[in-house]
Write an enzyme that holds these catalytic residues in place. Sequence first.
Site, PDB file in Angstrom:
ATOM      1  N   SER A  75      -0.048  -7.038   4.261  1.00  0.00           N
ATOM      2  CA  SER A  75      -0.820  -7.886   3.723  1.00  0.00           C
ATOM      3  C   SER A  75       0.090  -8.584   2.657  1.00  0.00           C
ATOM      4  O   SER A  75      -0.375  -9.874   2.063  1.00  0.00           O
ATOM      5  CB  SER A  75      -1.930  -7.366   2.874  1.00  0.00           C
ATOM      6  N   LYS A 130      -1.188  -5.127  -4.375  1.00  0.00           N
ATOM      7  CA  LYS A 130      -1.802  -6.556  -4.206  1.00  0.00           C
ATOM      8  C   LYS A 130      -1.147  -7.551  -5.515  1.00  0.00           C
ATOM      9  O   LYS A 130      -0.689  -7.128  -6.303  1.00  0.00           O
ATOM     10  CB  LYS A 130      -3.364  -6.563  -4.120  1.00  0.00           C
TER      11      LYS A 130
END
Length: 209
Positions: A75, A130
Site C-alpha cells: 500500500s 500509512k
Amino acid sequence: MKWFEIILVVLTLGSGLVLLLDKLYLRKRRAEKASLLDSEEPAVVDYSRAFFPVLAVVLILRSFVAEPYKIPSSSMMPNLLIGDFILVNKFSYGFRLPITNTKIIPVAEPKRGDVVVFKPPHAPDQNWIKRVVGLPGDRIGFHGDTLSINGQPLEYKVNGEYVGNGMTGATLLTEMLPGRTHTVLEVLGAANPAGQGDWEVPQGQYFVM
C-alpha cells in the site's frame, strides 16, 4: 508483538526486584552465615545480575527511543516495499508507557505527510503503516484517482512508467501534498468505489492513506 512487550516488562521488573531484594535483605542474610567472599550467590541472583542491564536497555530503547517494523503490504509503494524494515522514532509525538501505550509526556502532533505506524480501532492487534493526509477539522475527498483537501484537488506530476516489484506498467506520479510531496503509483481503472467519498476529520483524529 504485544506479548513480547509484556514478557519484556515482566522479566525486567522481575530481575530488578530480585537484585533489589538481594541488596536490601538476602545479601545481609548470607553474610551472617559466612563471609561475603565465601558465600555463594544464588543462581537466580546471578542470572538477574547478568540479564537485568540488557533487559532494561532493550526495554528503554524499544519503548521510548525506536522500534523496528516490517512492511507487510504494497500500500505504500513505491516508497516502501513489501519486506522493507523501517525504524520508527518512538518519541516524535510523545513518551508513552509500555503495554498500555498511554501518553505521559506530549511532544508534538502528527503533521500532514508524516508516515506513521498505528493500531487501527477495528484491528487493535495489527500494525498499519500509512501516510497522514488529513488533520483534525479537514475535509477530505477522494474521487476517481484524485485526492482533495478542503475542496482543493491536489496537483500531480507525471514521472513516467514504473518498473519493478509487481507493479510494472503503473504510472509513477509525484503527489503535491501540502507540506511534503511524495511519489505514488496510479493504475488506471483500479480505483475501488468503496474507498471513495468525502469525509470530515473529527477533532483528535487523523485521515491516513
